[in-house]
Design an enzyme around this catalytic site. Structure first.
Site, PDB file in Angstrom:
ATOM      1  N   ASP A  59       0.859  -1.194   0.000  1.00  0.00           N
ATOM      2  CA  ASP A  59       0.000   0.000   0.000  1.00  0.00           C
ATOM      3  C   ASP A  59       0.884   1.230   0.000  1.00  0.00           C
ATOM      4  OD1 ASP A  59      -1.918   1.873   0.255  1.00  0.00           O
ATOM      5  OD2 ASP A  59      -2.630   1.248   2.231  1.00  0.00           O
ATOM      6  N   LEU A  60       1.358   1.591  -1.200  1.00  0.00           N
ATOM      7  CA  LEU A  60       2.235   2.764  -1.298  1.00  0.00           C
ATOM      8  C   LEU A  60       1.446   3.966  -1.793  1.00  0.00           C
ATOM      9  CD1 LEU A  60       5.194   0.746  -2.780  1.00  0.00           C
ATOM     10  CD2 LEU A  60       4.900   1.536  -0.439  1.00  0.00           C
ATOM     11  N   LYS A  61       0.120   3.808  -1.883  1.00  0.00           N
ATOM     12  CA  LYS A  61      -0.748   4.901  -2.335  1.00  0.00           C
ATOM     13  C   LYS A  61      -0.137   5.600  -3.544  1.00  0.00           C
ATOM     14  CE  LYS A  61      -3.978   4.999   0.951  1.00  0.00           C
ATOM     15  NZ  LYS A  61      -3.465   3.908   1.773  1.00  0.00           N
ATOM     16  N   ALA A  63       0.433   7.531  -6.788  1.00  0.00           N
ATOM     17  CA  ALA A  63      -0.337   8.574  -7.481  1.00  0.00           C
ATOM     18  C   ALA A  63       0.656   9.406  -8.288  1.00  0.00           C
ATOM     19  CB  ALA A  63      -1.086   9.455  -6.479  1.00  0.00           C
ATOM     20  N   GLY A  66       2.766   7.049 -15.030  1.00  0.00           N
ATOM     21  CA  GLY A  66       2.973   5.613 -15.128  1.00  0.00           C
ATOM     22  C   GLY A  66       4.414   5.196 -14.914  1.00  0.00           C
ATOM     23  N   SER A 116     -11.285   6.121   3.943  1.00  0.00           N
ATOM     24  CA  SER A 116     -12.082   5.899   5.153  1.00  0.00           C
ATOM     25  C   SER A 116     -12.130   7.098   6.105  1.00  0.00           C
ATOM     26  CB  SER A 116     -11.513   4.693   5.905  1.00  0.00           C
ATOM     27  OG  SER A 116     -10.129   4.855   6.106  1.00  0.00           O
ATOM     28  N   PRO A 169     -10.770  -0.848   4.452  1.00  0.00           N
ATOM     29  CA  PRO A 169     -10.151  -0.445   5.710  1.00  0.00           C
ATOM     30  C   PRO A 169     -11.084   0.505   6.459  1.00  0.00           C
ATOM     31  CG  PRO A 169      -9.270   0.862   3.908  1.00  0.00           C
ATOM     32  CD  PRO A 169     -10.403   0.053   3.348  1.00  0.00           C
ATOM     33  N   GLY A 170     -10.742   0.745   7.723  1.00  0.00           N
ATOM     34  CA  GLY A 170     -11.542   1.695   8.506  1.00  0.00           C
ATOM     35  C   GLY A 170     -12.193   1.025   9.704  1.00  0.00           C
ATOM     36  N   ALA A 173      -9.929   1.289  14.841  1.00  0.00           N
ATOM     37  CA  ALA A 173      -9.430   2.632  15.161  1.00  0.00           C
ATOM     38  C   ALA A 173     -10.235   3.734  14.463  1.00  0.00           C
ATOM     39  CB  ALA A 173      -7.954   2.732  14.799  1.00  0.00           C
TER      40      ALA A 173
END
Ligand code: XMP
Length: 223
Positions: A59-61, A63, A66, A116, A169-170, A173
């Site tokens: 999960d390196l998000k 953005a 390419g 989330s 997720p979410g 917490a």
């Protein structure tokens, strides 16, 4: 199996212990930048090697354009099965190139359709129709949709049927209870601190699994 454990808030030794203990009990593990920056890609390879059959998600998000997303993905690709990227960068010159690259390695692409945290309503949710267009064009293996807003999970499932896996997720917490996202249509729930910050993380993971089963029994009549 419906639980993916986010191991970001663990130290190296804790992560090694927990991923080994949970290897047969969960669907997979998710690692993000905090974990990779602290422990390195080589360490992720070691963790993955000890539990290779599970779904490992980076999960390196992502953005970016390419070319850059592919460069980043290439540094973790041999240690994971799937990579998460943001949906808002669009398809052409960005997600299309990443998807093609991951396909060539037999790896999965997961696209964020919403997030989330409360601020997702300020921007992300307003762009939902556009992000859905991205998903239609791209046909990723999976999408991330928030357990904190089950209506978005339901809308995602309605829009794509079983063509896409939904990861949510979410939980804990951030407020949702285990099983709520599954009842709304998610395939997997991603849980971090509820497990990793517990006094006994293995017991906490078992409790999450129990709650998931209980919720599914109630909402879907599962046994
Ligand atoms: P907690 O501790 O809140 O950790 O259970 C959740 C994990 O999931 C990630 N996260 C998200 N990833 N879209 C994403 O793509 C989201 O909406 C989202 N919310 C949380 C977070 O990075 C952490 O690893």
């Amino acid at each position: 199996l419906t639980l993916i454990v986010a191991i970001d808030s663990l130290g190296a030794e804790e992560a090694k212990g927990l991923t080994r203990s949970l290897c047969t009990r969960v669907a997979g593990f998710k690692v993000g930048l905090p974990f990779l920056l602290a422990n390195g890609v080589q360490f992720l390879k070691e963790l993955h090697g000890a539990c290779p059959e599970k779904l490992w998600v980076a999960d390196l998000k992502l953005a970016d354009i390419g070319h850059v997303m592919k460069l980043v993905a290439s540094s973790v690709a041999s240690s994971v099965d799937a990579v998460i990227a943001h949906g808002f960068v669009g398809v052409r010159g960005a997600l299309d190139e990443l998807k093609e690259y991951l396909n060539s390695l037999d790896k999965k692409l997961i696209v964020v359709v919403s997030m989330s945290h409360p601020g997702a309503e300020e921007v992300y949710d307003k762009a939902l129709p556009n992000i859905f267009d991205v998903v239609v064009k791209l046909k990723p293996w999976g999408v991330v949709a928030p357990a904190t807003r089950p209506a978005i999970i339901q809308e995602t499932r309605r829009s794509f049927g079983q063509d896409v896996k939904i990861l949510s997720p979410g939980i804990g917490a951030q407020g949702a209870r285990p099983g709520e996202a599954l009842c709304a249509g998610a395939d997997y729930e991603i849980v971090g601190r509820l497990i990793t910050r517990a006094e006994n993380p293995v017991a906490s993971a078992e409790e999450v699994l129990r709650e998931q089963r209980e919720m599914l029994r109630r909402c879907k009549g599962w046994r």
